[in-house]
Design a protein around this motif. Structure first.
Motif, PDB file in Angstrom:
ATOM      1  N   THR B 488       0.857  -1.187   0.000  1.00  0.00           N
ATOM      2  CA  THR B 488       0.000   0.000   0.000  1.00  0.00           C
ATOM      3  C   THR B 488       0.890   1.234   0.000  1.00  0.00           C
ATOM      4  N   PHE B 494      -4.816  10.058  -2.605  1.00  0.00           N
ATOM      5  CA  PHE B 494      -5.365   8.699  -2.752  1.00  0.00           C
ATOM      6  C   PHE B 494      -4.302   7.672  -2.344  1.00  0.00           C
ATOM      7  N   VAL B 495      -4.738   6.410  -2.327  1.00  0.00           N
ATOM      8  CA  VAL B 495      -3.836   5.332  -1.911  1.00  0.00           C
ATOM      9  C   VAL B 495      -3.670   4.370  -3.077  1.00  0.00           C
ATOM     10  N   ASP B 497      -2.761   0.646  -4.215  1.00  0.00           N
ATOM     11  CA  ASP B 497      -2.503  -0.749  -3.837  1.00  0.00           C
ATOM     12  C   ASP B 497      -1.658  -1.337  -4.957  1.00  0.00           C
ATOM     13  N   ALA B 534      -8.345   6.444 -10.259  1.00  0.00           N
ATOM     14  CA  ALA B 534      -8.525   6.287  -8.820  1.00  0.00           C
ATOM     15  C   ALA B 534     -10.014   6.414  -8.469  1.00  0.00           C
ATOM     16  N   ARG B 538      -8.826   5.166  -3.944  1.00  0.00           N
ATOM     17  CA  ARG B 538      -7.887   4.035  -4.076  1.00  0.00           C
ATOM     18  C   ARG B 538      -7.633   3.743  -5.546  1.00  0.00           C
TER      19      ARG B 538
END
Lengths: 244, 734
Positions: B488, B494-495, B497, B534, B538
């Protein structure tokens, strides 16, 4: 003496291995032409003297391997068994060795002519190029020292031990494709494929072909070294014959 | 007397086998064939046409193995025919027939040849092992490498020997059997075999291989095909033993005479029929059309939609056999009047259908379309009951895609299933809640993603499996489970993955790929605009197995090619000076390429130019101007200079004289330099002409913002010039 020469020549030419090796050389030469030379060496034309010399340099290692393998048959067990008979001939052992070298030279010439003939066909058929006169001197400078040096060194080593001849065959083969790209490149492929990159291009976009003094000197050195090896082999054989 | 006779024959064959094997091991012809077979895989490096796979496994394992397989099979056939003909050529067959039973001598010779094939296969695997291991570096798996030789090379050589021996024994003439063998080869390599994967007996094909994920599926298919042909060839060989000439009489007399030993004919026919049966009922590829057909009936009539209150899917995988079994439960509010239908993978069998506990009649029709097979059923007009569909089977490939990708497979270390391979897709029903509960049981070491979202909730079954549970949309679009690592990476807004195969873990760490991702997203986000993918804060950045082809983007998902992290990609100097920079280059394709602004492609123009330029700009920002100039601008200039010096570029009239193959090669070489070197230099020139980096960035930002305009008519060089306000002449390099 000519009788013995013709006998040795016949013995080599009538050998099935020679024709097999000739076919392999021809096939290899065609691969070099159609996969490598066709692209033009070092951005020069495929029919430039640079490309031609690289082609000769790339086809020389298998040609010399063929010659060394043909010569190896003179140092086998069977040959040693009939040595007493051959020594009884009215020709000295040294001369016999030189005649064998000359016969091997004819075989080498045949192989060279086949590869050169393939190149001539390739250039004529594909590029309609026929100006082969400029190819003669560089080809001679590449092929003759290479033959004399390896045939001389090979026979000198084979006189000491037969397996050394095979070792030389393998080493020379490796050197042919991974050797130094300097003027001392025995086969010349590395030298002629890298040298044009360092030269300025002319109006036609091609670097002018010129042989450097260092390259010519290296060829002369190889010639001399080859002659010396042959001389030493002759001396060794004469001594051996006297002892026998 | 009978038992005594049997024992003698058996001993006779065994001792003959030893004699034949010893003779073969000392035979010059056998050694020549061995040498040729050992050289044959080299063809695969020179001519990469034996496998469609372009991964490292494809190039360094599949191609050489398949080239060696096909060429070696011919060499073995020549040897088999020569060896079979030897007693007749030498005129000693009267003696050999007197010394050994005419039936046992060919059997011993064939067994000896098969043993020799085994020895040479082992030798070939050992000879190419160091080179392959060295080239594939951290992606090399010894077991996978060895299995390729055992599944493709060895059985094909055996098949070839059996065919050659059988043909000789039937015809008893070397030239005729060689001609018939050639006919068999033609059937395998001719165009007709491309329409049927299973017809290629001498040149098996590998659809696709993955480097970092499991590639068991192509091996299963390869093994199955070899089984088909082993059955057919062994059967033919057994039949041919009945044709061994007796009492110096002809074929028909000898055959009739030998028929007294009827016990040979039965297993022979059984083997041939088994091969044909396996071929006819192969589970790998469906019987749909060769082209993708747009289904005209895909639009649903609003009035015909009936509602479902809730859906539960329970799926169990069997990775060892590559099968799945499933149960779908639909709580139906009101059943559809008349006949309804659902579609599911053609490889599956519906084992049970019930509605409210009562069995429902159904009929599955073999009308495969795009990897889906319809099943028709009619529900009683009872409201508020549960429809249960149970199914099981082997997920098959849609025929139209079977030549280039493996979309659905259940392997011990990799599972990938699309909609119809997971669940039955009901027509005319719609879920009110639009969610379904999915329970899926897979091996415990795999990390699953359902509809591109990592699954988190599981129950350990204590038998090496886990049952994962998630709620998802009614249509389960995709399920993937593999030995994934999930990192992560938090960004500003935002993140990410970052999901990749564990085989790549070391290279990800060594090349500092995580930092490269942060750098790329920060730089490109600021200079060209943020990625629109995104979703809910995410972005899933997932490495995709090359078995399912290239990358693509969906809201919240961006999938990239598996080969991005392969050793040969990361060492490609055209794309960057180090592995990290190559990865940066590949990530920038999220903006410039099929996933972002879609570029038209020709000999001069592609997405690569702008991607290389952007990589240079980012590297310049990270490592300084001197570094960027040395490893990028100077490299481009040198390549362009050499291209301009090239004979064929100076004299294009000579190009036309070359054979087509070389013209194509030259074109490809020129395209490579144009895309990776000339175009970045031209963009650099454009940068100075438009007023500098800032102005260039503004233009690029605008181009990226307008990408929707180029979704159909892709972005051309002329479009680029228009955005820059420049002409072709202005961008010409001196």
């Amino acid at each position: 003496m000519s009788k013995i020469f013709y006998y040795e020549l016949k013995r080599m030419l009538w050998n099935r291995s020679f024709w097999g090796l000739l076919a392999v050389n021809g096939l290899f030469a065609w691969f070099v032409l159609s996969l490598d030379i066709i692209q033009g060496i070092a951005y020069t034309a495929p029919f430039s003297v640079w490309s031609w010399c690289t082609y000769v340099g790339k086809t020389l290692p298998p040609a010399m391997a063929a010659v060394l393998l043909l010569l190896s048959s003179y140092y086998g067990r069977r040959q040693r068994q009939v040595e007493a008979l051959t020594l009884a001939a009215p020709v000295t052992a040294a001369r016999q060795m030189l005649l064998r070298t000359a016969a091997a030279g004819v075989c080498f010439l045949l192989i060279f002519l086949v590869t050169a003939g393939l190149a001539a066909y390739f250039y004529t058929a594909l590029f309609h190029f026929t100006g082969f006169a400029a190819f003669l001197l560089p080809a001679l400078l590449l092929a003759l020292p290479c033959f004399l040096f390896l045939a001389g060194l090979g026979q000198l080593l084979a006189g000491l031990h037969r397996s050394l001849l095979y070792l030389l065959t393998a080493v020379s083969f490796v050197l042919g494709y991974c050797g130094p790209k300097t003027a001392f490149d025995l086969f010349g492929a590395g030298y002629f494929s890298s040298r044009p990159l360092a030269l300025p291009v002319g109006a036609d976009g091609e670097p002018a072909f010129a042989l450097t003094a260092s390259f010519c000197a290296a060829r002369l050195l190889y010639l001399a070294a080859g002659a010396l090896c042959l001389y030493l082999t002759a001396v060794l054989l004469t001594r051996k014959a006297r002892r026998a | 007397m009978k038992p005594f006779r049997k024992k003698t024959v058996r001993r006779n064959i065994f001792s003959l086998y030893r004699v034949e094997l010893r003779r073969l091991l000392l035979s010059k012809s056998a050694w020549a064939v061995t040498a040729l077979c050992l050289l044959a895989p080299l063809l695969g490096y020179a001519l990469p046409y034996f496998s469609d796979s372009r991964t490292m496994s494809g190039r360094y394992i599949a191609n050489p193995v398949l080239a060696g397989t096909a060429a070696g099979a011919v060499f073995w056939a020549v040897l088999a025919i020569m060896e079979a003909d030897r007693p007749h050529r030498a005129g000693i067959c009267v003696l050999t027939d007197a010394a050994a039973s005419p039936a046992s001598l060919p059997a011993a010779r064939t067994l000896a040849l098969l043993t020799d094939c085994l020895l040479v296969t082992t030798l070939a695997a050992l000879v190419y092992l160091p080179y392959t291991a060295g080239k594939m570096a951290y992606l090399f798996a010894a077991d996978f490498y060895a299995v390729n030789f055992l599944i493709f090379m060895l059985p094909t050589w055996w098949i070839s020997v059996l065919f050659a021996e059988a043909l000789y024994q039937i015809t008893r003439r070397a030239e005729l059997s060689a001609a018939l063998y050639l006919g068999l080869v033609c059937i395998s390599v001719a165009g007709i075999a491309f329409s049927d994967y299973f017809m290629s007996w001498i040149n098996p094909r590998i659809v696709s291989y993955s480097d970092g994920f499991s590639s068991v599926w192509p091996l299963r298919m390869g093994f199955y095909t070899r089984l088909i042909w082993l059955g057919i060839s062994a059967g033919l060989w057994l039949v041919s033993t009945l044709c061994v000439r007796r009492y110096q009489r002809g074929l028909i007399f000898s055959f009739v005479r030998s028929l007294r030993r009827g016990f040979v004919l039965l297993p022979a026919l059984a083997l041939i029929l088994a091969g044909i049966f396996l071929w006819r009922f192969q589970p790998f590829i469906d019987h749909g059309p060769r082209e993708y057909i747009v289904d005209a009936n895909i639009e649903q009539d609003e009035a015909s939609i009936h509602f479902i209150r809730s859906i539960r899917y329970s799926i169990r995988t069997d990775p060892l056999l590559g099968r799945i079994s499933g149960r779908a439960e639909y709580d139906i509010q009101s059943p559809c009047p008349g006949e309804s239908k659902f579609a599911i993978s053609p490889g599956y069998r519906i084992t049970k259908m019930s509605y409210g506990g009562e069995d429902v009649a159904f009929r599955t029709v073999e009308e495969d379309l795009n990897g889906w097979r319809p099943t028709y059923f009619e529900l009683p007009r009872e409201h508020g009951k549960t429809l249960v569909i149970e199914y099981e089977g082997f997920p098959s490939l849609a025929r139209f895609a079977s030549s280039y990708r493996v979309e659905d497979c259940v392997d011990p270390d990799y599972i990938s299933l699309g909609t119809a391979s997971l669940i039955p897709v009901l027509d005319n029903y719609y879920s009110r809640s639009n969610t379904a509960t999915v329970d899926i049981t897979i091996p415990a070491h795999l990390t699953p993603l359902l509809n591109y979202v990592p699954m988190t909730d599981f129950t350990d079954n204590a038998d090496g499996t886990r049952t994962w549970r998630a709620a998802c949309a009614r249509y389960v679009m995709n399920f993937t489970a593999a030995d994934y690592v999930i990192d992560t990476i938090p960004m500003d807004d935002f993140v990410i993955d970052f999901v990749y195969g564990s085989a790549y873990q070391d290279i990800v760490e060594q090349s500092n790929v995580r930092q490269a991702i942060v750098d790329v997203f920060t730089y490109c986000g600021a200079h060209y605009g943020t990625l629109p993918w995104a979703k809910d804060g995410r972005l899933l950045l997932q490495q995709r197995s090359s078995m399912v082809m290239g990358g693509y983007a969906l809201p919240g998902v961006s999938q990239w090619f598996e080969t991005v992290l392969a050793p040969d990609t990361l060492s490609d100097p055209d794309k960057g000076a180090s592995a990290t920079e190559v990865f940066i280059h590949e990530m920038i394709h999220q903006w410039w390429g099929g996933l972002g602004l879609d570029f038209a492609e020709d000999e001069r123009w592609s997405a690569e130019g702008l991607t290389v330029y952007s990589t240079y700009r980012l590297v310049k920002e990270l490592y300084g101007e001197a570094y960027a100039r040395q490893y990028y601008v100077d490299v481009w200039k040198n390549a362009v200079e050499m291209q301009d010096r090239s004979f064929y570029n100076r004299h294009p009239e000579y190009t036309a004289l070359l054979p087509e193959l070389y013209q194509t090669r030259l074109k490809l070489a020129n395209s490579g330099i144009n895309h990776y070197d000339r175009m970045p230099l031209m963009i650099l020139k454009a940068e100075s002409l438009v007023g500098g980096e800032e102005q260039m960035d503004a233009i690029l930002r605008q181009m990226y913002a307008d990408r929707a305009l180029f979704s159909e008519n892709r972005f051309t060089y002329q479009d680029f010039l228009r955005y820059c306000g420049l002409t072709e002449e202005e961008l010409c390099l001196e």
